[in-house]
Design a protein around this motif. Structure first.
Motif, mmCIF file in Angstrom:
data_model
loop_
_atom_site.group_PDB
_atom_site.id
_atom_site.type_symbol
_atom_site.label_atom_id
_atom_site.label_comp_id
_atom_site.label_asym_id
_atom_site.label_seq_id
_atom_site.Cartn_x
_atom_site.Cartn_y
_atom_site.Cartn_z
ATOM 1 N N ILE A 114 18.796 9.107 -2.286
ATOM 2 C CA ILE A 114 18.960 7.970 -1.369
ATOM 3 C C ILE A 114 17.611 7.674 -0.731
ATOM 4 O O ILE A 114 16.888 8.592 -0.340
ATOM 5 C CB ILE A 114 19.971 8.301 -0.260
ATOM 6 C CG1 ILE A 114 21.321 8.712 -0.855
ATOM 7 C CG2 ILE A 114 20.136 7.119 0.699
ATOM 8 C CD1 ILE A 114 22.262 9.326 0.148
ATOM 9 N N SER A 115 17.273 6.381 -0.631
ATOM 10 C CA SER A 115 16.032 6.014 0.053
ATOM 11 C C SER A 115 16.140 4.608 0.600
ATOM 12 O O SER A 115 16.964 3.815 0.148
ATOM 13 C CB SER A 115 14.841 6.090 -0.910
ATOM 14 O OG SER A 115 14.958 5.095 -1.907
ATOM 15 N N ASN A 116 15.291 4.335 1.574
ATOM 16 C CA ASN A 116 15.154 2.948 1.995
ATOM 17 C C ASN A 116 14.185 2.287 1.005
ATOM 18 O O ASN A 116 13.319 2.945 0.442
ATOM 19 C CB ASN A 116 14.668 2.835 3.437
ATOM 20 C CG ASN A 116 13.357 3.549 3.696
ATOM 21 O OD1 ASN A 116 13.009 4.524 3.034
ATOM 22 N ND2 ASN A 116 12.610 3.072 4.666
ATOM 23 N N LYS A 117 14.361 1.005 0.759
ATOM 24 C CA LYS A 117 13.486 0.292 -0.172
ATOM 25 C C LYS A 117 12.342 -0.331 0.614
ATOM 26 O O LYS A 117 12.572 -1.167 1.480
ATOM 27 C CB LYS A 117 14.260 -0.798 -0.908
ATOM 28 C CG LYS A 117 15.293 -0.279 -1.866
ATOM 29 C CD LYS A 117 15.953 -1.455 -2.568
ATOM 30 C CE LYS A 117 16.945 -1.022 -3.593
ATOM 31 N NZ LYS A 117 17.521 -2.166 -4.299
ATOM 32 N N VAL A 118 11.136 0.082 0.309
ATOM 33 C CA VAL A 118 9.956 -0.423 1.009
ATOM 34 C C VAL A 118 9.008 -0.967 -0.053
ATOM 35 O O VAL A 118 8.321 -0.206 -0.738
ATOM 36 C CB VAL A 118 9.278 0.695 1.842
ATOM 37 C CG1 VAL A 118 8.040 0.163 2.534
ATOM 38 C CG2 VAL A 118 10.262 1.281 2.839
ATOM 39 N N SER A 119 8.983 -2.283 -0.202
ATOM 40 C CA SER A 119 8.166 -2.885 -1.264
ATOM 41 C C SER A 119 6.672 -2.655 -1.055
ATOM 42 O O SER A 119 5.898 -2.695 -1.996
ATOM 43 C CB SER A 119 8.457 -4.384 -1.384
ATOM 44 O OG SER A 119 8.128 -5.038 -0.178
ATOM 45 N N SER A 120 6.270 -2.394 0.185
ATOM 46 C CA SER A 120 4.849 -2.157 0.471
ATOM 47 C C SER A 120 4.504 -0.665 0.504
ATOM 48 O O SER A 120 3.426 -0.291 0.971
ATOM 49 C CB SER A 120 4.474 -2.797 1.808
ATOM 50 O OG SER A 120 5.260 -2.223 2.842
ATOM 51 N N ASP A 121 5.398 0.179 0.005
ATOM 52 C CA ASP A 121 5.172 1.628 0.027
ATOM 53 C C ASP A 121 3.916 2.009 -0.741
ATOM 54 O O ASP A 121 3.532 1.354 -1.710
ATOM 55 C CB ASP A 121 6.379 2.341 -0.602
ATOM 56 C CG ASP A 121 6.358 3.845 -0.413
ATOM 57 O OD1 ASP A 121 5.708 4.332 0.527
ATOM 58 O OD2 ASP A 121 7.026 4.536 -1.207
ATOM 59 N N VAL A 122 3.268 3.055 -0.274
ATOM 60 C CA VAL A 122 2.135 3.668 -0.961
ATOM 61 C C VAL A 122 2.552 5.096 -1.271
ATOM 62 O O VAL A 122 3.061 5.804 -0.404
ATOM 63 C CB VAL A 122 0.862 3.643 -0.088
ATOM 64 C CG1 VAL A 122 -0.264 4.427 -0.751
ATOM 65 C CG2 VAL A 122 0.439 2.197 0.173
ATOM 66 N N VAL A 123 2.343 5.496 -2.526
ATOM 67 C CA VAL A 123 2.746 6.822 -2.982
ATOM 68 C C VAL A 123 1.506 7.569 -3.446
ATOM 69 O O VAL A 123 0.683 7.011 -4.178
ATOM 70 C CB VAL A 123 3.760 6.719 -4.147
ATOM 71 C CG1 VAL A 123 4.259 8.098 -4.548
ATOM 72 C CG2 VAL A 123 4.919 5.802 -3.785
ATOM 73 N N GLU A 124 1.367 8.823 -3.013
ATOM 74 C CA GLU A 124 0.238 9.644 -3.447
ATOM 75 C C GLU A 124 0.733 10.767 -4.348
ATOM 76 O O GLU A 124 1.807 11.316 -4.135
ATOM 77 C CB GLU A 124 -0.494 10.226 -2.238
ATOM 78 C CG GLU A 124 -1.178 9.160 -1.407
ATOM 79 C CD GLU A 124 -2.144 9.747 -0.400
ATOM 80 O OE1 GLU A 124 -2.932 10.640 -0.776
ATOM 81 O OE2 GLU A 124 -2.101 9.299 0.756
ATOM 82 N N PHE A 125 -0.084 11.108 -5.345
ATOM 83 C CA PHE A 125 0.221 12.138 -6.327
ATOM 84 C C PHE A 125 -0.878 13.203 -6.268
ATOM 85 O O PHE A 125 -1.913 13.070 -6.924
ATOM 86 C CB PHE A 125 0.285 11.520 -7.729
ATOM 87 C CG PHE A 125 1.314 10.428 -7.852
ATOM 88 C CD1 PHE A 125 2.598 10.711 -8.277
ATOM 89 C CD2 PHE A 125 0.995 9.112 -7.529
ATOM 90 C CE1 PHE A 125 3.548 9.705 -8.377
ATOM 91 C CE2 PHE A 125 1.932 8.104 -7.632
ATOM 92 C CZ PHE A 125 3.223 8.406 -8.062
ATOM 93 N N PRO A 126 -0.683 14.266 -5.474
ATOM 94 C CA PRO A 126 -1.743 15.258 -5.262
ATOM 95 C C PRO A 126 -2.234 15.956 -6.532
ATOM 96 O O PRO A 126 -3.425 16.264 -6.636
ATOM 97 C CB PRO A 126 -1.092 16.276 -4.315
ATOM 98 C CG PRO A 126 -0.003 15.538 -3.640
ATOM 99 C CD PRO A 126 0.491 14.544 -4.639
ATOM 100 N N ASP A 127 -1.361 16.225 -7.496
ATOM 101 C CA ASP A 127 -1.789 16.941 -8.705
ATOM 102 C C ASP A 127 -2.799 16.156 -9.531
ATOM 103 O O ASP A 127 -3.674 16.732 -10.168
ATOM 104 C CB ASP A 127 -0.592 17.286 -9.603
ATOM 105 C CG ASP A 127 0.289 18.377 -9.031
ATOM 106 O OD1 ASP A 127 -0.135 19.074 -8.080
ATOM 107 O OD2 ASP A 127 1.420 18.535 -9.542
#
Length: 161
Positions: A122-135
């Motif tokens: 479950i999540s809220n939908k945030v079209s301006s989201d920024v996602v980081e991938f540390p690996d």
């Protein structure tokens, strides 16, 4: 649909969408229930992580909050914030995991067993989201689908006239 409002569906009637990738490292599928019932601001799906695979790359969100409820199977939650050792926590039916937006706690589910690991996401939908991938040192800007590396970083006026 079982309602004239198109807001009632049995999850088993929503076809699974495969999101496995060719190497076999990430594998599984999800039943996108929110889309099936026309949800606007919340996303929810039943996700199945295939045996011997991972749910997705290790990541965290700046704008989107996520919660997970384990339905069946057993799996490992890998989580960490870059400050110490990553944690690996065994999960099973009934376990709930939450990732509020902006905490910097990266996460990933690993199915090291021999049966599917299933959870409600479950999540809220945030079209301006920024996602980081540390690996992989990547950053995704969801609104533009831009995926780039964090390094080398640029100065604010770099390339400006």
């Amino acid at each position: 649909m079982r309602s004239r409002f198109d807001n009632v569906v049995n999850a088993r009637d929503v076809p699974p969408e495969d999101y496995s990738e060719p190497s076999g490292r990430y594998g599984g599928s999800s039943r996108e229930i929110a889309e099936a019932v026309g949800a606007r601001d919340l996303g929810y799906s039943i996700t199945f992580v295939a045996p011997g695979t991972r749910s997705n790359p290790f990541h965290f969100h700046h704008g989107e909050e996520e919660a997970f409820y384990v339905l069946e199977g057993r799996g490992l939650l890998r989580q960490g914030d870059g400050e110490g050792e990553d944690e690996r926590i065994e999960l099973g039916p009934g376990d709930v995991v939450a990732f509020p937006a902006g905490t910097g706690i990266a996460h990933q589910f690993i199915n090291d067993g021999d049966v599917p690991f299933a959870y409600l996401a479950i999540s809220n939908k945030v079209s301006s989201d920024v996602v980081e991938f540390p690996d992989s040192d990547k950053v995704l800007v969801r609104s533009t689908r831009l995926i780039t590396r964090r390094t080398p970083s640029l100065e604010y006026y770099d390339g400006e006239l």
